[in-house]
Scaffold this active site. Sequence first.
Site, PDB file in Angstrom:
ATOM      1  N   HIS A   1     -39.791  59.872  39.241  1.00  0.00           N
ATOM      2  CA  HIS A   1     -39.888  59.126  40.455  1.00  0.00           C
ATOM      3  C   HIS A   1     -38.687  59.721  41.379  1.00  0.00           C
ATOM      4  O   HIS A   1     -39.286  59.768  42.777  1.00  0.00           O
ATOM      5  CB  HIS A   1     -39.841  57.559  40.415  1.00  0.00           C
ATOM      6  CG  HIS A   1     -41.032  56.927  39.505  1.00  0.00           C
ATOM      7  ND1 HIS A   1     -41.743  56.456  39.874  1.00  0.00           N
ATOM      8  CD2 HIS A   1     -41.363  57.207  38.140  1.00  0.00           C
ATOM      9  CE1 HIS A   1     -42.919  56.026  39.162  1.00  0.00           C
ATOM     10  NE2 HIS A   1     -42.296  56.587  38.129  1.00  0.00           N
TER      11      HIS A   1
ATOM     12  N   ASN B   1     -37.478  62.684  41.184  1.00  0.00           N
ATOM     13  CA  ASN B   1     -37.566  64.110  41.704  1.00  0.00           C
ATOM     14  C   ASN B   1     -38.573  64.021  42.919  1.00  0.00           C
ATOM     15  O   ASN B   1     -38.332  64.647  44.121  1.00  0.00           O
ATOM     16  CB  ASN B   1     -38.274  64.988  40.594  1.00  0.00           C
ATOM     17  CG  ASN B   1     -37.396  65.232  39.424  1.00  0.00           C
ATOM     18  OD1 ASN B   1     -36.092  64.946  39.824  1.00  0.00           O
ATOM     19  ND2 ASN B   1     -37.769  65.946  38.586  1.00  0.00           N
TER      20      ASN B   1
ATOM     21  N   ASP C   1     -40.945  53.865  46.703  1.00  0.00           N
ATOM     22  CA  ASP C   1     -41.864  54.151  45.497  1.00  0.00           C
ATOM     23  C   ASP C   1     -43.041  53.186  45.606  1.00  0.00           C
ATOM     24  O   ASP C   1     -42.641  51.818  46.168  1.00  0.00           O
ATOM     25  CB  ASP C   1     -40.923  54.081  44.252  1.00  0.00           C
ATOM     26  CG  ASP C   1     -41.986  54.740  43.140  1.00  0.00           C
ATOM     27  OD1 ASP C   1     -41.610  55.988  42.707  1.00  0.00           O
ATOM     28  OD2 ASP C   1     -42.943  54.094  42.853  1.00  0.00           O
TER      29      ASP C   1
ATOM     30  N   THR D   1     -46.143  58.502  43.083  1.00  0.00           N
ATOM     31  CA  THR D   1     -45.790  59.594  42.314  1.00  0.00           C
ATOM     32  C   THR D   1     -46.960  60.206  41.475  1.00  0.00           C
ATOM     33  O   THR D   1     -46.667  61.148  40.748  1.00  0.00           O
ATOM     34  CB  THR D   1     -44.536  59.272  41.756  1.00  0.00           C
ATOM     35  OG1 THR D   1     -44.973  58.146  41.101  1.00  0.00           O
ATOM     36  CG2 THR D   1     -43.373  59.102  42.711  1.00  0.00           C
TER      37      THR D   1
ATOM     38  N   TRP E   1     -32.431  70.026  27.637  1.00  0.00           N
ATOM     39  CA  TRP E   1     -32.983  69.666  29.043  1.00  0.00           C
ATOM     40  C   TRP E   1     -33.201  71.300  29.437  1.00  0.00           C
ATOM     41  O   TRP E   1     -32.185  71.928  29.443  1.00  0.00           O
ATOM     42  CB  TRP E   1     -32.073  68.849  29.749  1.00  0.00           C
ATOM     43  CG  TRP E   1     -32.771  68.340  31.259  1.00  0.00           C
ATOM     44  CD1 TRP E   1     -32.413  68.772  32.374  1.00  0.00           C
ATOM     45  CD2 TRP E   1     -33.901  67.258  31.484  1.00  0.00           C
ATOM     46  NE1 TRP E   1     -33.345  67.896  33.433  1.00  0.00           N
ATOM     47  CE2 TRP E   1     -34.092  67.119  32.519  1.00  0.00           C
ATOM     48  CE3 TRP E   1     -34.665  66.979  30.275  1.00  0.00           C
ATOM     49  CZ2 TRP E   1     -35.262  66.470  33.073  1.00  0.00           C
ATOM     50  CZ3 TRP E   1     -35.618  65.765  30.842  1.00  0.00           C
ATOM     51  CH2 TRP E   1     -35.840  65.781  32.192  1.00  0.00           C
TER      52      TRP E   1
ATOM     53  N   GLY F   1     -47.048  63.888  32.275  1.00  0.00           N
ATOM     54  CA  GLY F   1     -46.284  63.132  33.439  1.00  0.00           C
ATOM     55  C   GLY F   1     -46.986  64.088  34.691  1.00  0.00           C
ATOM     56  O   GLY F   1     -47.313  65.243  34.606  1.00  0.00           O
TER      57      GLY F   1
ATOM     58  N   GLU G   1     -46.732  71.086  38.094  1.00  0.00           N
ATOM     59  CA  GLU G   1     -45.507  72.175  37.923  1.00  0.00           C
ATOM     60  C   GLU G   1     -46.360  73.312  37.400  1.00  0.00           C
ATOM     61  O   GLU G   1     -46.276  74.472  37.338  1.00  0.00           O
ATOM     62  CB  GLU G   1     -44.440  71.924  37.430  1.00  0.00           C
ATOM     63  CG  GLU G   1     -43.363  70.875  38.453  1.00  0.00           C
ATOM     64  CD  GLU G   1     -42.250  70.180  37.473  1.00  0.00           C
ATOM     65  OE1 GLU G   1     -41.977  70.375  36.374  1.00  0.00           O
ATOM     66  OE2 GLU G   1     -41.667  69.216  38.349  1.00  0.00           O
TER      67      GLU G   1
ATOM     68  N   ASP H   1     -49.986  56.723  33.031  1.00  0.00           N
ATOM     69  CA  ASP H   1     -50.965  57.661  33.781  1.00  0.00           C
ATOM     70  C   ASP H   1     -51.133  58.910  33.088  1.00  0.00           C
ATOM     71  O   ASP H   1     -52.113  59.573  33.094  1.00  0.00           O
ATOM     72  CB  ASP H   1     -50.270  57.821  35.184  1.00  0.00           C
ATOM     73  CG  ASP H   1     -48.883  58.604  35.066  1.00  0.00           C
ATOM     74  OD1 ASP H   1     -48.420  58.553  34.054  1.00  0.00           O
ATOM     75  OD2 ASP H   1     -48.368  59.037  36.212  1.00  0.00           O
ATOM     76  N   GLN H   2     -50.231  59.189  32.042  1.00  0.00           N
ATOM     77  CA  GLN H   2     -50.421  60.683  31.095  1.00  0.00           C
ATOM     78  C   GLN H   2     -51.838  60.512  30.441  1.00  0.00           C
ATOM     79  O   GLN H   2     -52.267  61.679  30.495  1.00  0.00           O
ATOM     80  CB  GLN H   2     -49.037  60.593  30.297  1.00  0.00           C
ATOM     81  CG  GLN H   2     -47.760  60.300  30.972  1.00  0.00           C
ATOM     82  CD  GLN H   2     -46.621  60.133  29.855  1.00  0.00           C
ATOM     83  OE1 GLN H   2     -46.792  59.939  28.683  1.00  0.00           O
ATOM     84  NE2 GLN H   2     -45.649  59.815  30.328  1.00  0.00           N
TER      85      GLN H   2
HETATM   86  C1  UDX Z   1     -43.141  59.498  34.261  1.00  0.00           C
HETATM   87  C2  UDX Z   1     -44.742  59.536  34.436  1.00  0.00           C
HETATM   88  O1  UDX Z   1     -45.191  59.975  33.314  1.00  0.00           O
HETATM   89  C3  UDX Z   1     -45.051  60.254  35.617  1.00  0.00           C
HETATM   90  O2  UDX Z   1     -46.525  60.529  35.521  1.00  0.00           O
HETATM   91  C4  UDX Z   1     -44.912  59.570  36.712  1.00  0.00           C
HETATM   92  O3  UDX Z   1     -45.402  59.804  37.775  1.00  0.00           O
HETATM   93  C5  UDX Z   1     -43.559  59.464  36.727  1.00  0.00           C
HETATM   94  O4  UDX Z   1     -42.952  58.873  35.398  1.00  0.00           O
HETATM   95  P1  UDX Z   1     -41.849  61.727  33.444  1.00  0.00           P
HETATM   96  O5  UDX Z   1     -41.932  61.405  31.871  1.00  0.00           O
HETATM   97  O6  UDX Z   1     -40.324  61.721  33.737  1.00  0.00           O
HETATM   98  O7  UDX Z   1     -42.512  60.847  34.450  1.00  0.00           O
HETATM   99  O8  UDX Z   1     -42.606  62.949  33.594  1.00  0.00           O
HETATM  100  P2  UDX Z   1     -42.934  63.778  34.977  1.00  0.00           P
HETATM  101  O9  UDX Z   1     -43.548  63.022  35.684  1.00  0.00           O
HETATM  102  O10 UDX Z   1     -43.480  65.315  34.332  1.00  0.00           O
HETATM  103  O11 UDX Z   1     -41.448  64.270  35.312  1.00  0.00           O
HETATM  104  C6  UDX Z   1     -40.400  64.943  34.611  1.00  0.00           C
HETATM  105  C7  UDX Z   1     -39.666  65.661  35.562  1.00  0.00           C
HETATM  106  O12 UDX Z   1     -38.505  66.336  35.010  1.00  0.00           O
HETATM  107  C8  UDX Z   1     -40.378  67.006  36.206  1.00  0.00           C
HETATM  108  O13 UDX Z   1     -40.266  67.416  37.453  1.00  0.00           O
HETATM  109  C9  UDX Z   1     -39.664  68.107  35.345  1.00  0.00           C
HETATM  110  O14 UDX Z   1     -39.786  69.470  35.984  1.00  0.00           O
HETATM  111  C10 UDX Z   1     -38.344  67.561  35.073  1.00  0.00           C
HETATM  112  N1  UDX Z   1     -37.923  68.341  33.796  1.00  0.00           N
HETATM  113  C11 UDX Z   1     -38.314  67.721  32.613  1.00  0.00           C
HETATM  114  C12 UDX Z   1     -36.807  69.106  33.949  1.00  0.00           C
HETATM  115  O15 UDX Z   1     -36.327  69.506  34.647  1.00  0.00           O
HETATM  116  N2  UDX Z   1     -36.304  69.677  32.625  1.00  0.00           N
HETATM  117  C13 UDX Z   1     -36.737  69.171  31.302  1.00  0.00           C
HETATM  118  O16 UDX Z   1     -36.388  69.683  30.525  1.00  0.00           O
HETATM  119  C14 UDX Z   1     -37.774  68.319  31.398  1.00  0.00           C
END
Ligand code: UDX
Length: 498
Positions: free
Chosen positions: A25, A27, A126, A148, A378, A398, A404, A420-421
């Site tokens: 959220h 990002n 948000d 998001t 990471w 996610g 991406e 949502d996944q």
């Molecule tokens: C969760 C939900 O699943 C998502 O759909 C919702 O909208 C927000 O909360 P999350 O599990 O964090 O999110 O996944 P994702 O939405 O994919 O966000 C992860 C972010 O971390 C991405 O922007 C990704 O680029 C970043 N990331 C992940 C990194 O920069 N490095 C990594 O090693 C892993």
Amino acid sequence: MENQVGRSNCRRQRVVLFPLPFQGHINPMLQLANILYSEGFSITIIHTNFNSIYTSNYPQFTFRAVLDNDSKDINLAKLSSKGVGDLLSGIMLLNQCGEESLRQELDQMLMASKQQGEPIVCLVTDALWYFTQSVADSLKLSRMVLRTSSLFCVIVYASIPVLEDQGYFNQVNSVFDEENIDLDLKNIIAPNEENNFKKPDGGESVRNLEDRVPEIPVLKVKDISKMRIKGQKDPTGKLLANMLKQTKASSGIIWNSFKELEETELQKIHKDFPVPSFLIGPFHKYFPASLSSLMEPDRSFMSWLDHQAPNSVLYISFGSAAQLHKQDFLEVVNGLANSKQPFLWVMRPGFVKGSEWMELLTNGFLDLVGERGHIVKWAPQQEVLAHQAAGAFWTHNGWNSTLESICEGVPMICSPFWGDQPLDARYVSDILKVGVYLENGWEREEIESAIRKVMVGEESEDIRERARYLKEKVNVSLMKGGSSYESLVSLVGYISSL
Ligand code: UDX
């Protein structure tokens, strides 16, 4: 910013943004803040100390900590990153308790901004910060919502009452133990007698977990169970209902999506949400997510990646919060080893329940890592996906990760965990057809076969071709005259007029 739309106004209006304090959220909200800053608005970010943002990465913004400033505060104590249950209770608690404290902060900010001749024109929060709508109303401040997730996800969430009426939640939750859902799933979904359920009308017809949901035909019955919602009275159901209600009451919705990706869904959103919608995404095409990372990305593997053949490396990451049971983890490890494909695996500390980091990996697997793989805590994800060696992305879907991957034309293997996944995974595999859905849980033979299918199998070129086509659509939408570009022009005009 690649495609700045430009604005004649100088910096005379301020926008205040309030992200939910979780990586997925933070990002998109920080990216949105950057986009609005580039369009000429001054920016204030209000944030919690829990999962606080690295403010020094953003010298152009003003930051204000809110809600959990008191270290003895019971609300803060309850916020924990140990599991989704805790995340949800944290969000709900702050929604219940944050009103007065936020009102005071905003009130002070509004007075100061008037004195400085730079009025706050809008609060962007948000969507899950639903309590902020009444705060904004009481201060006569316009509130816009950043959602998001995908539009499709919101449509499914808005259908929860209908789905509950039809008995979907009774059915699925009677067989899915919340904690062990992934372990149980593979034993349950094989179509057999036990997977049939009577419909709530008590008639003879039965529903199978593999059946499509007539109310939302994209979905299968089992997708509903994977969301881990028990219905409207469930705490998650209540949170979502409040989110939807206060989103409808807002001055508008900003989506991290683009029109060509969700055209049908957009028509439905226009019908069901009577406020302006702006699809200006994907946000990360303007500004990378790495600046707002809560963990330092490891880049030590980059020179190894540079030496890999094009499309040859499987990138594996399950986002910032998902956790796997030990038994499932071992299936992942074995499936990956047997696939014989090079890989880069983001294994967050604590990703395996009850385990610190890599201690469950055998020496045999660690040798393999030395030969054809890398494991990091990471990664700079966007950079990896944009690398010519990236052949496929094994993801939890996610929404940020999904976007991406789409933007770089990288096919996906979909292993969603919750929320949502599973909806994104179904959309990616069945509608966009740019991914293979591992929908029967974690099973080593299926994992091996999915990896081969996407990386080297006969179908892999077709999937890659469709992914390339989608990537092109994204690029067009962001160019002058494209849908996201034009939507951003409208959004900037709209905020200026509030
Ligand atoms: C969760 C939900 O699943 C998502 O759909 C919702 O909208 C927000 O909360 P999350 O599990 O964090 O999110 O996944 P994702 O939405 O994919 O966000 C992860 C972010 O971390 C991405 O922007 C990704 O680029 C970043 N990331 C992940 C990194 O920069 N490095 C990594 O090693 C892993």
